[in-house]
Design a protein around this motif. Structure first.
Motif, PDB file in Angstrom:
ATOM      1  N   LYS A 105      57.906 -49.433 -41.504  1.00 27.78           N
ATOM      2  CA  LYS A 105      57.993 -47.976 -41.306  1.00 27.78           C
ATOM      3  C   LYS A 105      56.812 -47.292 -42.014  1.00 27.78           C
ATOM      4  N   ASN A 106      56.690 -46.026 -41.797  1.00 31.32           N
ATOM      5  CA  ASN A 106      55.684 -45.160 -42.456  1.00 31.32           C
ATOM      6  C   ASN A 106      54.238 -45.468 -42.064  1.00 31.32           C
ATOM      7  N   TYR A 107      54.041 -46.327 -41.066  1.00 29.82           N
ATOM      8  CA  TYR A 107      52.696 -46.605 -40.551  1.00 29.82           C
ATOM      9  C   TYR A 107      52.698 -46.333 -39.045  1.00 29.82           C
ATOM     10  N   PRO A 108      51.549 -45.886 -38.502  1.00 27.33           N
ATOM     11  CA  PRO A 108      51.498 -45.753 -37.045  1.00 27.33           C
ATOM     12  C   PRO A 108      51.647 -47.122 -36.395  1.00 27.33           C
ATOM     13  N   GLY A 155      51.968 -53.731 -47.732  1.00 26.82           N
ATOM     14  CA  GLY A 155      52.594 -52.502 -47.232  1.00 26.82           C
ATOM     15  C   GLY A 155      54.110 -52.499 -47.255  1.00 26.82           C
ATOM     16  N   LEU A 156      54.743 -53.554 -47.797  1.00 29.00           N
ATOM     17  CA  LEU A 156      56.207 -53.584 -47.802  1.00 29.00           C
ATOM     18  C   LEU A 156      56.771 -52.419 -48.613  1.00 29.00           C
ATOM     19  N   CYS A 157      56.175 -52.179 -49.798  1.00 24.96           N
ATOM     20  CA  CYS A 157      56.671 -51.097 -50.653  1.00 24.96           C
ATOM     21  C   CYS A 157      56.432 -49.742 -50.003  1.00 24.96           C
ATOM     22  N   TYR A 158      55.317 -49.606 -49.326  1.00 25.65           N
ATOM     23  CA  TYR A 158      54.961 -48.335 -48.678  1.00 25.65           C
ATOM     24  C   TYR A 158      55.949 -48.031 -47.540  1.00 25.65           C
ATOM     25  N   SER A 159      56.353 -49.083 -46.841  1.00 27.18           N
ATOM     26  CA  SER A 159      57.320 -48.919 -45.760  1.00 27.18           C
ATOM     27  C   SER A 159      58.682 -48.522 -46.316  1.00 27.18           C
ATOM     28  N   LYS A 160      58.990 -49.031 -47.498  1.00 29.01           N
ATOM     29  CA  LYS A 160      60.310 -48.796 -48.100  1.00 29.01           C
ATOM     30  C   LYS A 160      60.419 -47.406 -48.740  1.00 29.01           C
ATOM     31  N   CYS A 161      59.284 -46.796 -49.048  1.00 19.65           N
ATOM     32  CA  CYS A 161      59.295 -45.563 -49.858  1.00 19.65           C
ATOM     33  C   CYS A 161      59.810 -44.361 -49.058  1.00 19.65           C
ATOM     34  N   LYS A 162      60.922 -43.810 -49.537  1.00 20.75           N
ATOM     35  CA  LYS A 162      61.538 -42.691 -48.814  1.00 20.75           C
ATOM     36  C   LYS A 162      60.739 -41.405 -48.984  1.00 20.75           C
ATOM     37  N   VAL A 163      59.967 -41.305 -50.063  1.00 24.79           N
ATOM     38  CA  VAL A 163      59.157 -40.092 -50.236  1.00 24.79           C
ATOM     39  C   VAL A 163      57.996 -40.091 -49.237  1.00 24.79           C
ATOM     40  N   VAL A 164      57.340 -41.224 -49.057  1.00 24.61           N
ATOM     41  CA  VAL A 164      56.272 -41.303 -48.044  1.00 24.61           C
ATOM     42  C   VAL A 164      56.830 -40.873 -46.685  1.00 24.61           C
ATOM     43  N   ALA A 165      58.079 -41.295 -46.417  1.00 25.52           N
ATOM     44  CA  ALA A 165      58.679 -40.997 -45.104  1.00 25.52           C
ATOM     45  C   ALA A 165      58.802 -39.504 -44.852  1.00 25.52           C
ATOM     46  N   ILE A 166      59.121 -38.752 -45.917  1.00 24.25           N
ATOM     47  CA  ILE A 166      59.331 -37.315 -45.681  1.00 24.25           C
ATOM     48  C   ILE A 166      58.126 -36.482 -46.107  1.00 24.25           C
ATOM     49  N   GLN A 167      57.226 -37.074 -46.872  1.00 24.02           N
ATOM     50  CA  GLN A 167      56.066 -36.308 -47.355  1.00 24.02           C
ATOM     51  C   GLN A 167      54.805 -37.177 -47.179  1.00 24.02           C
ATOM     52  N   PRO A 168      54.179 -37.106 -46.013  1.00 27.59           N
ATOM     53  CA  PRO A 168      53.036 -37.999 -45.747  1.00 27.59           C
ATOM     54  C   PRO A 168      51.884 -37.839 -46.739  1.00 27.59           C
ATOM     55  N   SER A 169      51.810 -36.721 -47.472  1.00 28.63           N
ATOM     56  CA  SER A 169      50.705 -36.564 -48.428  1.00 28.63           C
ATOM     57  C   SER A 169      50.935 -37.367 -49.718  1.00 28.63           C
ATOM     58  N   PHE A 170      52.147 -37.884 -49.929  1.00 25.21           N
ATOM     59  CA  PHE A 170      52.435 -38.648 -51.155  1.00 25.21           C
ATOM     60  C   PHE A 170      51.531 -39.887 -51.205  1.00 25.21           C
ATOM     61  N   LEU A 171      50.857 -40.064 -52.329  1.00 23.66           N
ATOM     62  CA  LEU A 171      49.898 -41.170 -52.443  1.00 23.66           C
ATOM     63  C   LEU A 171      50.568 -42.538 -52.279  1.00 23.66           C
ATOM     64  N   THR A 199      48.201 -35.536 -60.662  1.00 25.09           N
ATOM     65  CA  THR A 199      49.118 -34.487 -61.123  1.00 25.09           C
ATOM     66  C   THR A 199      49.234 -33.341 -60.109  1.00 25.09           C
ATOM     67  N   HIS A 200      48.561 -33.476 -58.986  1.00 25.88           N
ATOM     68  CA  HIS A 200      48.704 -32.479 -57.928  1.00 25.88           C
ATOM     69  C   HIS A 200      49.800 -32.900 -56.946  1.00 25.88           C
ATOM     70  N   GLU A 201      50.033 -32.037 -55.964  1.00 31.82           N
ATOM     71  CA  GLU A 201      51.010 -32.365 -54.927  1.00 31.82           C
ATOM     72  C   GLU A 201      50.664 -33.723 -54.290  1.00 31.82           C
ATOM     73  N   GLY A 202      51.679 -34.508 -54.078  1.00 26.63           N
ATOM     74  CA  GLY A 202      51.448 -35.829 -53.491  1.00 26.63           C
ATOM     75  C   GLY A 202      51.205 -36.898 -54.547  1.00 26.63           C
ATOM     76  N   GLY A 203      51.260 -36.516 -55.817  1.00 31.67           N
ATOM     77  CA  GLY A 203      50.966 -37.458 -56.896  1.00 31.67           C
ATOM     78  C   GLY A 203      52.210 -37.984 -57.594  1.00 31.67           C
ATOM     79  N   ILE A 204      52.019 -38.338 -58.871  1.00 28.00           N
ATOM     80  CA  ILE A 204      53.072 -39.059 -59.615  1.00 28.00           C
ATOM     81  C   ILE A 204      54.384 -38.277 -59.783  1.00 28.00           C
ATOM     82  N   PHE A 205      54.304 -36.940 -59.809  1.00 27.58           N
ATOM     83  CA  PHE A 205      55.545 -36.188 -60.036  1.00 27.58           C
ATOM     84  C   PHE A 205      56.362 -36.012 -58.750  1.00 27.58           C
ATOM     85  N   ASP A 206      55.839 -36.481 -57.654  1.00 23.06           N
ATOM     86  CA  ASP A 206      56.611 -36.424 -56.404  1.00 23.06           C
ATOM     87  C   ASP A 206      57.432 -37.691 -56.177  1.00 23.06           C
TER      88      ASP A 206
END
Ligand code: SF4
Ligand code: SF4
Ligand code: FES
Length: 236
Positions: A105-108, A155-171, A199-206
């Motif tokens: 998931k999370n990849y085209p 990319g297994l972790c990236y596919s699993k990450c629920k934040v990436v799924a809802i916020q594509p800007s998350f690093l 420390t900006h949007e899409g970074g560690i605090f997200d």
């Protein structure tokens, strides 16, 4: 009701498994669909072995990616019975009589089980994976870095990450784990840039600390822990 795409008949003593594969060719197919295959499964056969048999004997148009077959290149990642895994490292006989294969998931999607990993590579480039040079021209910290960064970029972790799924800007877990390793090498000229990025949007605090990234990592890396270290280092 299963409609098999092949006509393998059960023979005496042979273990047969039903493999259900999600198919979709963007631009050609109207909708995703599943193809079913009944295949023999011998002891020690991996999911990648089974896919190769399906490709060679039953469905030449099936698309999936692999290279090393030994868990080193990270290219055969997919979702196997609802869990992100490397196909070449997953024994078919540990999965029961029915195996469901779906793309990460999370990849085209490129086609069937093949996804375009460029998304996470681009984010990785953003965090400045660069090193400082010593006075003698050698690269500072590179051997320590390689020792502590056994990431396969599977990319297994990236596919699993629920934040990436809802916020594509998350690093995402791959880049942020790498950022931690680079920072852990000590002071370097890219630290301020990375701090800004982190420390900006899409970074560690997200990161929402669900922890699912580490749970699927074939290299036992825990990106969430690395993100927590960075959160502590650069706390608001
Ligand atoms: S811990 Fe953070 S990076 Fe890891 S899967 Fe959860 S949200 Fe994503
Ligand atoms: S951190 Fe682990 S799961 Fe994520 S890309 Fe690297 S090796 Fe794969
Ligand atoms: S084919 Fe290289 S990790 Fe599976």
């Amino acid at each position: 009701m299963k409609a098999y795409n092949n006509d393998l008949i059960a023979g005496g003593g042979i273990n047969l498994v039903d493999v259900k594969i999600r198919r979709f060719h963007p631009g050609k197919d109207q909708h995703p669909y599943y193809s079913w295959f009944r295949v023999e499964s011998a002891a020690n056969q991996t999911v990648l072995d089974i896919l190769t048999v399906i490709l060679q004997e039953h469905e030449l148009s099936l698309s999936f990616r692999f290279s090393c077959r030994t868990g080193l290149c990270g290219s055969c990642g997919m979702i196997i019975n609802d869990e992100e895994k490397l196909a070449c490292q997953t024994l078919a006989n540990t999965l029961g009589q029915e195996i469901t294969l779906e793309p990460l998931k999370n990849y085209p999607l490129i086609k069937d089980l093949t996804v375009d990993l460029t998304t996470s590579y681009s984010k990785y480039k953003k965090i400045a994976p660069a090193f400082a040079k010593n006075h003698d021209g050698s690269i500072s910290g590179i051997s320590r870095y390689l020792k502590h960064f056994p990431c396969l970029h599977c990319g297994l972790c990236y596919s699993k990450c629920k934040v990436v799924a809802i916020q594509p800007s998350f690093l995402g877990p791959i880049s942020l784990h790498q950022m931690y390793v680079l920072e852990d090498l000590g002071k370097n000229p890219f630290s301020n840039y990375r701090k800004q990025m982190a420390t900006h949007e899409g970074g560690i605090f997200d990161c929402m600390s669900f922890g699912c990234c580490g749970a699927v990592c074939p290299q036992s890396i825990n990106p969430m822990e690395s993100i927590h270290h960075l959160q502590h280092k650069w706390k608001k």
